[in-house]
Write a protein that holds these residues in place. Structure first.
Motif, PDB file in Angstrom:
ATOM      1  N   TRP A  55      37.951  39.144  38.565  1.00 17.68           N
ATOM      2  CA  TRP A  55      36.924  39.443  40.147  1.00 17.68           C
ATOM      3  C   TRP A  55      35.815  40.144  40.142  1.00 17.68           C
ATOM      4  O   TRP A  55      34.758  40.223  40.767  1.00 17.68           O
ATOM      5  CB  TRP A  55      38.264  39.674  40.976  1.00 17.68           C
ATOM      6  CG  TRP A  55      39.317  38.757  41.511  1.00 17.68           C
ATOM      7  CD1 TRP A  55      40.758  39.074  40.775  1.00 17.68           C
ATOM      8  CD2 TRP A  55      38.631  37.794  42.013  1.00 17.68           C
ATOM      9  NE1 TRP A  55      40.958  37.665  40.742  1.00 17.68           N
ATOM     10  CE2 TRP A  55      40.189  37.029  41.510  1.00 17.68           C
ATOM     11  CE3 TRP A  55      38.221  36.624  42.233  1.00 17.68           C
ATOM     12  CZ2 TRP A  55      40.442  35.545  42.702  1.00 17.68           C
ATOM     13  CZ3 TRP A  55      38.143  35.706  43.184  1.00 17.68           C
ATOM     14  CH2 TRP A  55      39.439  34.799  43.385  1.00 17.68           C
ATOM     15  N   ALA A  56      35.531  41.043  39.797  1.00 18.35           N
ATOM     16  CA  ALA A  56      34.448  42.304  39.633  1.00 18.35           C
ATOM     17  C   ALA A  56      32.932  41.270  39.335  1.00 18.35           C
ATOM     18  O   ALA A  56      32.069  41.328  39.309  1.00 18.35           O
ATOM     19  CB  ALA A  56      34.612  43.216  38.858  1.00 18.35           C
ATOM     20  N   SER A  57      34.074  41.171  38.058  1.00 20.02           N
ATOM     21  CA  SER A  57      32.954  39.984  36.992  1.00 20.02           C
ATOM     22  C   SER A  57      32.488  39.331  37.513  1.00 20.02           C
ATOM     23  O   SER A  57      30.998  38.613  37.965  1.00 20.02           O
ATOM     24  CB  SER A  57      33.336  39.743  35.610  1.00 20.02           C
ATOM     25  OG  SER A  57      33.460  40.782  35.368  1.00 20.02           O
ATOM     26  N   THR A  99      29.495  49.391  48.059  1.00 20.73           N
ATOM     27  CA  THR A  99      30.719  48.740  49.254  1.00 20.73           C
ATOM     28  C   THR A  99      29.297  48.603  50.446  1.00 20.73           C
ATOM     29  O   THR A  99      29.607  47.920  51.296  1.00 20.73           O
ATOM     30  CB  THR A  99      31.756  49.109  48.855  1.00 20.73           C
ATOM     31  OG1 THR A  99      32.658  48.438  47.765  1.00 20.73           O
ATOM     32  CG2 THR A  99      32.589  48.241  49.881  1.00 20.73           C
ATOM     33  N   LEU A 108      33.856  46.288  45.720  1.00 21.47           N
ATOM     34  CA  LEU A 108      34.674  47.042  46.145  1.00 21.47           C
ATOM     35  C   LEU A 108      36.301  46.360  44.857  1.00 21.47           C
ATOM     36  O   LEU A 108      37.487  47.217  44.950  1.00 21.47           O
ATOM     37  CB  LEU A 108      35.901  46.089  47.309  1.00 21.47           C
ATOM     38  CG  LEU A 108      36.990  46.312  47.881  1.00 21.47           C
ATOM     39  CD1 LEU A 108      36.907  47.276  49.421  1.00 21.47           C
ATOM     40  CD2 LEU A 108      37.355  44.749  48.661  1.00 21.47           C
ATOM     41  N   PHE A 109      35.287  45.919  44.592  1.00 20.90           N
ATOM     42  CA  PHE A 109      36.631  45.492  43.455  1.00 20.90           C
ATOM     43  C   PHE A 109      36.095  46.496  41.456  1.00 20.90           C
ATOM     44  O   PHE A 109      37.399  46.419  41.209  1.00 20.90           O
ATOM     45  CB  PHE A 109      36.309  43.635  41.673  1.00 20.90           C
ATOM     46  CG  PHE A 109      37.286  42.901  43.238  1.00 20.90           C
ATOM     47  CD1 PHE A 109      38.165  43.458  43.064  1.00 20.90           C
ATOM     48  CD2 PHE A 109      36.914  42.104  43.951  1.00 20.90           C
ATOM     49  CE1 PHE A 109      39.365  42.128  44.351  1.00 20.90           C
ATOM     50  CE2 PHE A 109      37.367  41.274  44.657  1.00 20.90           C
ATOM     51  CZ  PHE A 109      38.571  40.853  44.992  1.00 20.90           C
ATOM     52  N   THR A 110      35.138  47.239  41.845  1.00 20.58           N
ATOM     53  CA  THR A 110      34.860  48.224  40.445  1.00 20.58           C
ATOM     54  C   THR A 110      34.916  49.261  41.703  1.00 20.58           C
ATOM     55  O   THR A 110      34.563  50.372  41.106  1.00 20.58           O
ATOM     56  CB  THR A 110      33.646  47.838  40.524  1.00 20.58           C
ATOM     57  OG1 THR A 110      32.145  48.136  41.783  1.00 20.58           O
ATOM     58  CG2 THR A 110      32.931  46.989  39.736  1.00 20.58           C
ATOM     59  N   LYS A 111      35.455  49.772  43.024  1.00 21.26           N
ATOM     60  CA  LYS A 111      36.002  50.851  43.165  1.00 21.26           C
ATOM     61  C   LYS A 111      35.212  51.994  43.187  1.00 21.26           C
ATOM     62  O   LYS A 111      34.576  53.348  42.856  1.00 21.26           O
ATOM     63  CB  LYS A 111      37.087  51.891  42.546  1.00 21.26           C
ATOM     64  CG  LYS A 111      38.385  50.778  42.388  1.00 21.26           C
ATOM     65  CD  LYS A 111      39.744  51.690  42.083  1.00 21.26           C
ATOM     66  CE  LYS A 111      40.542  51.477  42.180  1.00 21.26           C
ATOM     67  NZ  LYS A 111      41.043  49.902  41.537  1.00 21.26           N
ATOM     68  N   HIS A 126      38.349  42.723  34.241  1.00 23.28           N
ATOM     69  CA  HIS A 126      38.162  42.568  35.225  1.00 23.28           C
ATOM     70  C   HIS A 126      37.370  41.557  36.093  1.00 23.28           C
ATOM     71  O   HIS A 126      36.098  40.953  36.135  1.00 23.28           O
ATOM     72  CB  HIS A 126      37.151  43.868  35.821  1.00 23.28           C
ATOM     73  CG  HIS A 126      37.287  44.879  35.279  1.00 23.28           C
ATOM     74  ND1 HIS A 126      36.810  45.390  33.886  1.00 23.28           N
ATOM     75  CD2 HIS A 126      38.195  45.867  35.813  1.00 23.28           C
ATOM     76  CE1 HIS A 126      37.737  47.130  33.993  1.00 23.28           C
ATOM     77  NE2 HIS A 126      38.332  47.228  34.943  1.00 23.28           N
ATOM     78  N   PHE A 152      31.905  43.002  47.343  1.00 23.22           N
ATOM     79  CA  PHE A 152      33.641  42.515  46.720  1.00 23.22           C
ATOM     80  C   PHE A 152      33.181  42.843  45.294  1.00 23.22           C
ATOM     81  O   PHE A 152      34.164  43.049  45.254  1.00 23.22           O
ATOM     82  CB  PHE A 152      33.918  40.788  46.730  1.00 23.22           C
ATOM     83  CG  PHE A 152      34.823  40.456  47.874  1.00 23.22           C
ATOM     84  CD1 PHE A 152      35.488  41.018  48.252  1.00 23.22           C
ATOM     85  CD2 PHE A 152      33.867  39.443  49.568  1.00 23.22           C
ATOM     86  CE1 PHE A 152      36.222  40.784  49.300  1.00 23.22           C
ATOM     87  CE2 PHE A 152      34.303  39.812  50.263  1.00 23.22           C
ATOM     88  CZ  PHE A 152      35.959  39.838  50.238  1.00 23.22           C
ATOM     89  N   TYR A 153      32.034  42.931  44.921  1.00 20.05           N
ATOM     90  CA  TYR A 153      32.036  43.464  43.344  1.00 20.05           C
ATOM     91  C   TYR A 153      31.756  45.073  43.497  1.00 20.05           C
ATOM     92  O   TYR A 153      32.968  45.812  42.909  1.00 20.05           O
ATOM     93  CB  TYR A 153      30.033  43.346  42.862  1.00 20.05           C
ATOM     94  CG  TYR A 153      30.580  44.041  41.884  1.00 20.05           C
ATOM     95  CD1 TYR A 153      30.647  43.562  40.941  1.00 20.05           C
ATOM     96  CD2 TYR A 153      29.260  45.100  42.141  1.00 20.05           C
ATOM     97  CE1 TYR A 153      30.023  44.294  39.919  1.00 20.05           C
ATOM     98  CE2 TYR A 153      29.192  46.042  40.430  1.00 20.05           C
ATOM     99  CZ  TYR A 153      29.606  45.709  39.693  1.00 20.05           C
ATOM    100  OH  TYR A 153      29.742  46.072  38.471  1.00 20.05           O
TER     101      TYR A 153
END
Length: 287
Positions: free
Chosen positions: A12-14, A196, A188-191, A10, A185-186
């Motif tokens: 982007w999340a990271s 969010t 968002l990318f981790t859902k 992951h 964004f963290y």
């Protein structure tokens, strides 16, 4: 991301989690000059400990959420750091505050950070089934974040009313807005909707604060000193009794509505200056 801050699975999340940690780390340290001043003067100079107690409670909630979710290392690391920093601020406040203020701070700390947090932990662990714990706890964190959205609204109203952005520093608003973007964004990318949503509000309030700063900022003129006290003292004596207003206090929350709590102490100080029926003894700098 259970193995560390960065995960190749992951990226982007990271990346946004690490960025959020870096920015929030700096925001947590923003009140350091204020508390160095408190230490030097051995006085809290009248500001409140409530924002720091609330910030500590928020960090504790997000740590518990990160532990229950089990794969949220960025949330865990920054809020653990936040707990240490906010705890130190509260300790320093209690040491140097007047007795009445000290008792109020301790009472609020025991009520919110001890009793309320213990109740949330007990209910979550004992009454909520394991598969639903992250969802229930995330909802609690989200509700708490939404509840304190009223704080930046108060700041905005006071700035508009006084037509002055003196107590709303641009640099803090800017970094809090960056923090909101990173954590948005963290999430968002981790859902993770519970991360969010609060930062959507944090971003818009941060932008609003920066806009108001440019609308109501005052140019830095000469350091003219004006008397504010009505006392039977000579000019020379009054000059020796100059009272410097306390520096800005900026409690910060990494994973709350990131533009909310850092303005609370400034708002309290500003409202006190506006509504005080008796002018302060001494001098203040006029800008």
């Amino acid at each position: 991301m259970a193995d560390g801050l960065f995960s190749m699975a992951h990226p982007w999340a990271s990346a946004f989690g690490i960025l959020g940690n870096i920015i929030s780390f700096l925001v947590f340290l923003a009140p350091t000059p204020t508390f160095l001043r408190v230490y030097r003067k051995k006085s809290t100079e009248g500001f409140s400990a409530v924002p720091y107690v609330v910030a500590l409670f928020s960090c504790m909630l997000w740590i518990f959420y990160a532990l229950v979710k089990t794969n949220s290392s960025p949330l865990l690391t920054i809020n653990a750091f936040g707990c240490v920093v906010e705890g130190f601020y509260i300790l320093l406040y209690v040491v140097y505050a007047p007795r009445a203020a000290r008792h109020r701070a301790l009472a609020f700390f025991l009520l919110l950070d001890v009793a309320a947090f213990a109740l949330i932990v007990s209910v979550t662990v004992l009454l909520v089934p394991q598969p639903s714990r992250a969802k229930v706890l995330g909802s609690v964190c989200l509700a708490f974040s939404m509840a304190v959205f009223v704080a930046p609204l108060s700041v905005i109203f006071v700035v508009i009313k006084t037509k002055s952005a003196e107590y709303m520093p641009f640099s803090l608003s800017f970094f809090l807005t960056l923090s909101a973007v990173a954590w948005f964004f963290y999430g968002l990318f981790t859902k993770d909707i519970y991360v969010t949503l609060p930062n959507v509000g944090g971003f818009f309030f941060g932008v609003a604060q920066m806009t108001l700063y440019f609308c109501y900022r005052k140019p830095d003129t000469s350091a003219l000193v004006l008397p504010t006290g009505i006392h039977d003292v000579s000019t020379e004596t009054a000059a020796q009794q100059e009272v410097e207003l306390p520096e800005g206090t900026h409690p910060a929350v990494a994973m709350l509505t990131v533009s909310t709590l850092p303005m609370l102490a400034e708002l309290q100080k500003m409202e006190q200056e506006i509504s005080s029926p008796t002018p302060r003894k001494g001098y203040i700098k006029a800008f």
